[in-house]
Design a protein around this motif. Sequence first.
Motif, PDB file in Angstrom:
ATOM      1  N   GLY A  51     -18.134   3.026  -0.136  1.00  0.00           N
ATOM      2  CA  GLY A  51     -16.514   2.831  -0.409  1.00  0.00           C
ATOM      3  C   GLY A  51     -15.837   4.363  -0.134  1.00  0.00           C
ATOM      4  O   GLY A  51     -16.584   5.218   0.653  1.00  0.00           O
ATOM      5  N   PRO A  52     -14.690   4.392  -0.596  1.00  0.00           N
ATOM      6  CA  PRO A  52     -14.045   5.849  -0.442  1.00  0.00           C
ATOM      7  C   PRO A  52     -14.955   6.818  -1.187  1.00  0.00           C
ATOM      8  O   PRO A  52     -15.566   6.582  -2.077  1.00  0.00           O
ATOM      9  CB  PRO A  52     -12.591   5.820  -1.167  1.00  0.00           C
ATOM     10  N   VAL A  53     -14.777   7.891  -0.659  1.00  0.00           N
ATOM     11  CA  VAL A  53     -15.512   9.240  -1.233  1.00  0.00           C
ATOM     12  C   VAL A  53     -14.118  10.142  -1.652  1.00  0.00           C
ATOM     13  O   VAL A  53     -13.362  10.726  -0.868  1.00  0.00           O
ATOM     14  CB  VAL A  53     -16.386   9.816  -0.266  1.00  0.00           C
ATOM     15  N   PHE A  80     -13.720   6.221 -11.445  1.00  0.00           N
ATOM     16  CA  PHE A  80     -14.097   6.196  -9.987  1.00  0.00           C
ATOM     17  C   PHE A  80     -14.883   5.109  -9.363  1.00  0.00           C
ATOM     18  O   PHE A  80     -14.534   4.400  -8.391  1.00  0.00           O
ATOM     19  CB  PHE A  80     -14.579   7.530  -9.609  1.00  0.00           C
ATOM     20  N   GLY A  81     -15.988   4.693 -10.175  1.00  0.00           N
ATOM     21  CA  GLY A  81     -16.645   3.723  -9.790  1.00  0.00           C
ATOM     22  C   GLY A  81     -16.060   2.474  -9.970  1.00  0.00           C
ATOM     23  O   GLY A  81     -16.187   1.417  -8.926  1.00  0.00           O
ATOM     24  N   LYS A  82     -15.192   2.042 -10.959  1.00  0.00           N
ATOM     25  CA  LYS A  82     -14.333   0.800 -10.793  1.00  0.00           C
ATOM     26  C   LYS A  82     -13.773   0.528  -9.749  1.00  0.00           C
ATOM     27  O   LYS A  82     -12.955  -0.364  -9.213  1.00  0.00           O
ATOM     28  CB  LYS A  82     -13.580   0.680 -12.258  1.00  0.00           C
ATOM     29  N   ALA A  83     -13.255   1.779  -9.227  1.00  0.00           N
ATOM     30  CA  ALA A  83     -12.321   1.999  -8.323  1.00  0.00           C
ATOM     31  C   ALA A  83     -12.893   1.962  -6.876  1.00  0.00           C
ATOM     32  O   ALA A  83     -12.272   1.813  -5.984  1.00  0.00           O
ATOM     33  CB  ALA A  83     -11.265   3.204  -8.171  1.00  0.00           C
ATOM     34  N   GLY A  84     -14.176   1.747  -7.024  1.00  0.00           N
ATOM     35  CA  GLY A  84     -15.163   1.708  -5.783  1.00  0.00           C
ATOM     36  C   GLY A  84     -15.405   3.042  -5.112  1.00  0.00           C
ATOM     37  O   GLY A  84     -15.958   2.798  -3.992  1.00  0.00           O
ATOM     38  N   THR A 166      -6.845  12.762  -7.473  1.00  0.00           N
ATOM     39  CA  THR A 166      -7.767  11.933  -6.653  1.00  0.00           C
ATOM     40  C   THR A 166      -8.057  10.632  -7.209  1.00  0.00           C
ATOM     41  O   THR A 166      -8.237   9.685  -6.510  1.00  0.00           O
ATOM     42  CB  THR A 166      -9.052  12.685  -6.418  1.00  0.00           C
ATOM     43  N   LEU A 167      -8.099  10.578  -8.544  1.00  0.00           N
ATOM     44  CA  LEU A 167      -8.240   9.143  -9.177  1.00  0.00           C
ATOM     45  C   LEU A 167      -7.070   8.260  -8.673  1.00  0.00           C
ATOM     46  O   LEU A 167      -7.357   7.058  -8.238  1.00  0.00           O
ATOM     47  CB  LEU A 167      -8.493   9.181 -10.550  1.00  0.00           C
ATOM     48  N   ALA A 169      -5.186   8.462  -6.110  1.00  0.00           N
ATOM     49  CA  ALA A 169      -5.288   8.230  -4.829  1.00  0.00           C
ATOM     50  C   ALA A 169      -6.354   7.256  -4.402  1.00  0.00           C
ATOM     51  O   ALA A 169      -6.017   6.302  -3.298  1.00  0.00           O
ATOM     52  CB  ALA A 169      -5.668   9.433  -3.884  1.00  0.00           C
ATOM     53  N   VAL A 170      -7.506   7.189  -4.912  1.00  0.00           N
ATOM     54  CA  VAL A 170      -8.487   6.195  -4.710  1.00  0.00           C
ATOM     55  C   VAL A 170      -7.948   4.897  -5.370  1.00  0.00           C
ATOM     56  O   VAL A 170      -8.158   3.885  -4.432  1.00  0.00           O
ATOM     57  CB  VAL A 170      -9.875   6.521  -5.706  1.00  0.00           C
ATOM     58  N   ARG A 171      -7.269   4.628  -6.370  1.00  0.00           N
ATOM     59  CA  ARG A 171      -6.780   3.510  -6.942  1.00  0.00           C
ATOM     60  C   ARG A 171      -5.663   3.048  -5.650  1.00  0.00           C
ATOM     61  O   ARG A 171      -5.656   1.736  -5.589  1.00  0.00           O
ATOM     62  CB  ARG A 171      -6.251   3.770  -8.168  1.00  0.00           C
ATOM     63  N   LYS A 172      -4.911   3.993  -5.213  1.00  0.00           N
ATOM     64  CA  LYS A 172      -3.866   3.453  -4.372  1.00  0.00           C
ATOM     65  C   LYS A 172      -4.347   2.848  -3.159  1.00  0.00           C
ATOM     66  O   LYS A 172      -4.074   1.784  -2.350  1.00  0.00           O
ATOM     67  CB  LYS A 172      -3.093   4.544  -3.900  1.00  0.00           C
ATOM     68  N   LEU A 173      -5.693   3.597  -2.736  1.00  0.00           N
ATOM     69  CA  LEU A 173      -6.549   2.854  -1.728  1.00  0.00           C
ATOM     70  C   LEU A 173      -6.937   1.453  -1.707  1.00  0.00           C
ATOM     71  O   LEU A 173      -7.011   0.792  -1.143  1.00  0.00           O
ATOM     72  CB  LEU A 173      -7.672   3.816  -1.302  1.00  0.00           C
ATOM     73  N   ALA A 174      -7.586   1.284  -3.245  1.00  0.00           N
ATOM     74  CA  ALA A 174      -7.990   0.183  -3.617  1.00  0.00           C
ATOM     75  C   ALA A 174      -7.063  -1.184  -3.644  1.00  0.00           C
ATOM     76  O   ALA A 174      -7.379  -2.119  -3.417  1.00  0.00           O
ATOM     77  CB  ALA A 174      -8.671   0.311  -5.011  1.00  0.00           C
ATOM     78  N   ALA A 175      -5.969  -0.674  -3.863  1.00  0.00           N
ATOM     79  CA  ALA A 175      -4.756  -1.746  -3.998  1.00  0.00           C
ATOM     80  C   ALA A 175      -4.218  -2.107  -2.507  1.00  0.00           C
ATOM     81  O   ALA A 175      -3.458  -3.094  -2.635  1.00  0.00           O
ATOM     82  CB  ALA A 175      -3.571  -1.156  -4.849  1.00  0.00           C
ATOM     83  N   ARG A 176      -4.575  -1.381  -1.521  1.00  0.00           N
ATOM     84  CA  ARG A 176      -4.135  -1.876  -0.191  1.00  0.00           C
ATOM     85  C   ARG A 176      -4.925  -2.959   0.397  1.00  0.00           C
ATOM     86  O   ARG A 176      -5.935  -3.465  -0.021  1.00  0.00           O
ATOM     87  CB  ARG A 176      -4.569  -0.783   0.926  1.00  0.00           C
TER      88      ARG A 176
END
Length: 176
Positions: A51-53, A80-84, A166-167, A169-176
């Motif tokens: 997943g994302p890093v 972060f884990g919940k967001a992958g 960063t969290l 941004a990760v959540r935004k990636l997960a929502a795509r």
Amino acid sequence: MRRLALLAAALLATPALATLAPGAKAPPFTAQGAVAGKPFTVDLATALKKGPVVLYFFPAAFTGGCNAEAHAFAEAMDDFGKAGASVIGVTAGNVDKLEAFSAEKCAGKFAVAAATPAVVKAYDVSLGRATPLGDITSRTSYVIGRDGRIAFVHSDMNPAEHVQLTLAAVRKLAAR
């Protein structure tokens, strides 16, 4: 003339931003580090398969801002884990202390690694303060998508917002 001098002063006073812009390909790397006090090899390509890093660079282990930032990332690891996403901390400063730092300040929750001069250059994170091992790294956080592209960059020596931004941004990636 005075306006030019003021503009130059303002530019010099602002923190330098990392040159790896969103959309750029993240340079691949493998580095030696630690997790929970035990030696560990960090490989960006392997981490991205999961997943994302969040790849965050910090100046040096066991310094005030770096301790606070590592603690904040450790506290947010469930989110972060919940967001992958996974988190990797990287430094060129006092790398001989990374095993202890990973156990104590990172609470054993994520890997920290030693940046080689090539990694520091590739990610444009040199702070311009040389050590026997190379330059000390700036405090710069990258969010890298599974596709290996930079999705977000935050470069600021103040550690206060790195985790929150960063969290998000990760959540935004997960929502795509």
